[in-house]
Design an enzyme around this catalytic site. Structure first.
Site, PDB file in Angstrom:
ATOM      1  N   ARG A 121      15.355   0.545   0.415  1.00 42.56           N
ATOM      2  CA  ARG A 121      14.178   1.389   0.196  1.00 42.56           C
ATOM      3  C   ARG A 121      14.142   2.521   1.220  1.00 42.56           C
ATOM      4  O   ARG A 121      14.230   2.292   2.401  1.00 42.56           O
ATOM      5  CB  ARG A 121      12.890   0.553   0.292  1.00 42.56           C
ATOM      6  CG  ARG A 121      12.655  -0.297  -0.938  1.00 42.56           C
ATOM      7  CD  ARG A 121      11.421  -1.126  -0.788  1.00 42.56           C
ATOM      8  NE  ARG A 121      11.588  -2.167   0.222  1.00 42.56           N
ATOM      9  CZ  ARG A 121      10.618  -2.982   0.632  1.00 42.56           C
ATOM     10  NH1 ARG A 121       9.399  -2.858   0.136  1.00 42.56           N
ATOM     11  NH2 ARG A 121      10.854  -3.904   1.531  1.00 42.56           N
ATOM     12  N   GLY A 143      20.985   8.764  14.635  1.00 42.95           N
ATOM     13  CA  GLY A 143      21.421   8.216  13.351  1.00 42.95           C
ATOM     14  C   GLY A 143      21.347   9.253  12.253  1.00 42.95           C
ATOM     15  O   GLY A 143      21.151  10.448  12.522  1.00 42.95           O
ATOM     16  N   LYS A 194      19.090  -0.007   7.393  1.00 43.29           N
ATOM     17  CA  LYS A 194      19.552  -0.392   8.740  1.00 43.29           C
ATOM     18  C   LYS A 194      20.412  -1.637   8.554  1.00 43.29           C
ATOM     19  O   LYS A 194      20.501  -2.164   7.431  1.00 43.29           O
ATOM     20  CB  LYS A 194      18.376  -0.655   9.681  1.00 43.29           C
ATOM     21  CG  LYS A 194      17.489  -1.829   9.273  1.00 43.29           C
ATOM     22  CD  LYS A 194      16.430  -2.086  10.336  1.00 43.29           C
ATOM     23  CE  LYS A 194      15.594  -3.312   9.987  1.00 43.29           C
ATOM     24  NZ  LYS A 194      14.580  -3.602  11.004  1.00 43.29           N
ATOM     25  N   CYS A 234       8.633   1.359   5.720  1.00 38.35           N
ATOM     26  CA  CYS A 234       7.417   1.551   6.530  1.00 38.35           C
ATOM     27  C   CYS A 234       7.314   2.914   7.209  1.00 38.35           C
ATOM     28  O   CYS A 234       6.305   3.606   7.056  1.00 38.35           O
ATOM     29  CB  CYS A 234       7.327   0.457   7.583  1.00 38.35           C
ATOM     30  SG  CYS A 234       7.330  -1.176   6.840  1.00 38.35           S
ATOM     31  N   THR A 259       0.873  -1.184   0.000  1.00 39.94           N
ATOM     32  CA  THR A 259       0.000   0.000   0.000  1.00 39.94           C
ATOM     33  C   THR A 259       0.907   1.229   0.000  1.00 39.94           C
ATOM     34  O   THR A 259       1.010   1.931   1.003  1.00 39.94           O
ATOM     35  CB  THR A 259      -0.922  -0.001   1.243  1.00 39.94           C
ATOM     36  OG1 THR A 259      -0.114  -0.179   2.413  1.00 39.94           O
ATOM     37  CG2 THR A 259      -1.955  -1.090   1.181  1.00 39.94           C
TER      38      THR A 259
HETATM   39  C1  UGA Z   1       9.280  -0.886  11.327  1.00 36.97           C
HETATM   40  C2  UGA Z   1       8.736  -1.172  12.748  1.00 36.97           C
HETATM   41  O1  UGA Z   1       9.827  -1.178  13.698  1.00 36.97           O
HETATM   42  C3  UGA Z   1       8.032  -2.537  12.759  1.00 36.97           C
HETATM   43  O2  UGA Z   1       7.464  -2.757  14.039  1.00 36.97           O
HETATM   44  C4  UGA Z   1       6.921  -2.519  11.694  1.00 36.97           C
HETATM   45  O3  UGA Z   1       6.247  -3.781  11.644  1.00 36.97           O
HETATM   46  C5  UGA Z   1       7.548  -2.250  10.345  1.00 36.97           C
HETATM   47  O4  UGA Z   1       8.203  -0.970  10.375  1.00 36.97           O
HETATM   48  C6  UGA Z   1       6.415  -2.241   9.340  1.00 36.97           C
HETATM   49  O5  UGA Z   1       5.537  -1.373   9.419  1.00 36.97           O
HETATM   50  O6  UGA Z   1       6.314  -3.188   8.524  1.00 36.97           O
HETATM   51  P1  UGA Z   1      11.446  -1.688   9.942  1.00 36.97           P
HETATM   52  O7  UGA Z   1      10.978  -0.793   8.850  1.00 36.97           O
HETATM   53  O8  UGA Z   1      11.895  -3.077   9.624  1.00 36.97           O
HETATM   54  O9  UGA Z   1      10.279  -1.865  11.043  1.00 36.97           O
HETATM   55  O10 UGA Z   1      12.668  -0.897  10.627  1.00 36.97           O
HETATM   56  P2  UGA Z   1      13.046  -0.399  12.113  1.00 36.97           P
HETATM   57  O11 UGA Z   1      13.838  -1.428  12.804  1.00 36.97           O
HETATM   58  O12 UGA Z   1      11.841   0.143  12.787  1.00 36.97           O
HETATM   59  O13 UGA Z   1      14.017   0.842  11.733  1.00 36.97           O
HETATM   60  C7  UGA Z   1      13.497   2.006  11.098  1.00 36.97           C
HETATM   61  C8  UGA Z   1      14.591   3.048  10.924  1.00 36.97           C
HETATM   62  O14 UGA Z   1      14.952   3.621  12.184  1.00 36.97           O
HETATM   63  C9  UGA Z   1      15.880   2.513  10.332  1.00 36.97           C
HETATM   64  O15 UGA Z   1      16.386   3.430   9.382  1.00 36.97           O
HETATM   65  C10 UGA Z   1      16.776   2.381  11.551  1.00 36.97           C
HETATM   66  O16 UGA Z   1      18.148   2.429  11.237  1.00 36.97           O
HETATM   67  C11 UGA Z   1      16.356   3.588  12.359  1.00 36.97           C
HETATM   68  N1  UGA Z   1      16.666   3.500  13.799  1.00 36.97           N
HETATM   69  C12 UGA Z   1      16.100   2.517  14.561  1.00 36.97           C
HETATM   70  C13 UGA Z   1      17.506   4.440  14.382  1.00 36.97           C
HETATM   71  O17 UGA Z   1      18.028   5.361  13.702  1.00 36.97           O
HETATM   72  N2  UGA Z   1      17.763   4.371  15.724  1.00 36.97           N
HETATM   73  C14 UGA Z   1      17.213   3.391  16.501  1.00 36.97           C
HETATM   74  O18 UGA Z   1      17.463   3.405  17.738  1.00 36.97           O
HETATM   75  C15 UGA Z   1      16.369   2.440  15.910  1.00 36.97           C
END
Ligand code: UGA
Length: 434
Positions: free
Chosen positions: A326, A251, A319, A258, A89
């Site tokens: 993406r 970061g 990450k 997402c 979506t």
């Molecule tokens: C995110 C949510 O964490 C999931 O719970 C959700 O299911 C998912 O989106 C979704 O909607 O499908 P994701 O996109 O895999 O998961 O990535 P995250 O682990 O949330 O990281 C998001 C961003 O935040 C990354 O760029 C990561 O590097 C950054 N980040 C994360 C930080 O800069 N600092 C942190 O402490 C944690």
């Protein structure tokens, strides 16, 4: 079939493939459908298509056991008890979620499913979508449930099999019970609610994470001004059980498939309801300002102008533990610096799995070795928190790039090691950093 249910999955992206494989691993009979013939052919041959720990083994085992099949025809779903819809979506230019794939899938399901089947929407959808879909399905005797997914890329299988919570948004107790049986979820983790609450809970969770991250990056900026240390500040905050320690790591900005899309969709849909969602909008504004913060730090600390600089970037994925680029904040930083005239050389441990055109459009020349990437660099910028960057031989990097500035946007490295190698270290929100 064993004692399990007949389950269908529509859309084999991250969420759909994880759902299909994990449910087949729980002894259900699973048929997964996607319109992408090439994807279905590869999955049928046991090729995992996404870079996810534990997926290859589970995929091979469940296919071999005859519990998981991949198809392009919806007719294969005709006898299913529950169908999970996991199509993408994406957000349009105004932030509104594009529901064309979802609506097309629902139309096809009305043509094949039997009365009594339950369609469960796992795609992230605007509030009110499940009720709208339910109205269409009711005419065919088919139920509708909202059950958003909370898995993280890189930990998808573990998150699916050991979720913090399972959200089941349904008006009908019978439909809800069928979906719970499909998950085999621990009843203590199941949160029953209306479809509207379930849909909003998903956006609310992702947006809260985004707000937390932008707040941390703003605090890092403030630490730099006051001479504080963001690690100390977040250690204090995280020790408070009401706040919690996760998502407090500064970061280069947050990204992925997402958080950017879901925050845009939440702001857009809330505005239509006359609600501003100012916190989420501010988090987005802070996020897009992160590349300029890094640019300013490099301008102040490098000995040459940015337009003449050779910059090494370490990490290109959004990450660590994924090859997904993406909406990668790393690439947003690269594109920003390239637009200022810098020459960028990028290394990532998952480079072989990254599409070269994505890198070239962000202005990055890919180099498959971190030391060669650092050759003659004026600055080395750490953008993704791959743990192996910590263990690089920083003395060898200094030999390739004498006098280079190291901007550590994730505060991943040991400053003492980098400085002992004769390089200037700039942490994010740290003393003498940026
Ligand atoms: C995110 C949510 O964490 C999931 O719970 C959700 O299911 C998912 O989106 C979704 O909607 O499908 P994701 O996109 O895999 O998961 O990535 P995250 O682990 O949330 O990281 C998001 C961003 O935040 C990354 O760029 C990561 O590097 C950054 N980040 C994360 C930080 O800069 N600092 C942190 O402490 C944690």
């Amino acid at each position: 079939m064993s004692g399990g249910l007949r389950i269908g999955v529509v859309g084999v992206g991250y969420v759909g493939l994880t759902t299909a494989v994990c449910l087949a691993g729980r002894d259900h009979d699973v048929v997964a459908v996607d319109i992408d013939e090439a994807k279905i052919a590869r999955l049928s041959a046991g090729v995992p298509i996404i870079d996810e720990a534990d997926l290859p083994d589970l995929l091979t085992r469940t296919i071999a056991a005859g519990r998981l099949t991949f198809r392009t025809d919806y007719e294969a779903l005709a006898d299913r008890d529950v169908v999970f819809v996991c199509v993408s979506t994406p957000s349009g230019p105004d932030g509104a979620a594009d529901l064309r794939a979802l609506d097309a899938a629902v139309t096809r399901l009305t043509q094949v499913l039997r009365a009594g089947a339950v369609v469960t929407i796992k795609s992230t959808v605007p509030v009110g979508t499940t009720r709208r879909v339910a109205k269409r399905l009711r005419a065919y005797g088919i139920g509708a449930v909202s059950s958003p997914e909370f898995l993280r890329e890189g930990r998808a299988i573990a998150d699916f099999t050991h979720p913090d919570r399972v959200v089941v948004g349904a008006d009908s107790d019978t439909d809800a019970a069928l979906v719970c049986a499909a998950y085999g979820a621990d009843p203590a983790t199941v949160l029953h609610m209306s479809p509207e609450s379930a849909e909003l809970a998903k956006y609310a969770s992702n947006a809260f994470l985004a707000v937390k991250l932008s707040y941390t990056n703003s605090l890092a900026q403030l630490c730099r001004r006051y001479g504080g240390d963001i690690g100390d500040v977040t250690a204090c905050m995280g020790a408070d059980a009401r706040i919690g320690p996760s998502f407090l790591q500064p970061g280069p900005g947050w990204g992925g498939s997402c958080l950017p899309k879901d925050t845009a969709a939440l702001v857009f849909s809330a505005q239509a309801q006359g609600v501003a969602m100012a916190e989420v909008e501010a988090a987005r504004t802070t996020n897009v300002a992160q590349p300029a913060r890094i640019e300013a730090a490099l301008r102040q600390s490098m000995t040459c102008p940015l337009r003449d600089a050779r910059i090494t970037v370490l990490g290109l994925t959004f990450k660590a533990a994924t090859s997904d680029t993406r909406d990668s904040p790393a690439l947003a930083v690269c594109a920003h610096l390239a637009a200022e005239g810098a020459a960028l050389y990028g290394y990532d441990p998952r480079l072989p799995a990254i599409d070269a055109t994505v890198l070239s459009s962000a202005g990055v020349t890919a180099v498959d070795d971190p030391y060669r990437a650092a050759k003659s660099a004026d600055a080395v910028v750490v953008l993704t928190e791959w743990p192996q960057f910590r263990d690089l031989d920083w003395a060898a990097i200094a030999e390739h790039a004498p006098g280079a500035v190291v901007a550590d946007t994730r505060n991943l490295l040991d400053p003492t090691t980098v400085e002992a190698a004769g390089l200037r270290y700039l942490g994010n929100g740290r003393a003498d950093g940026y």
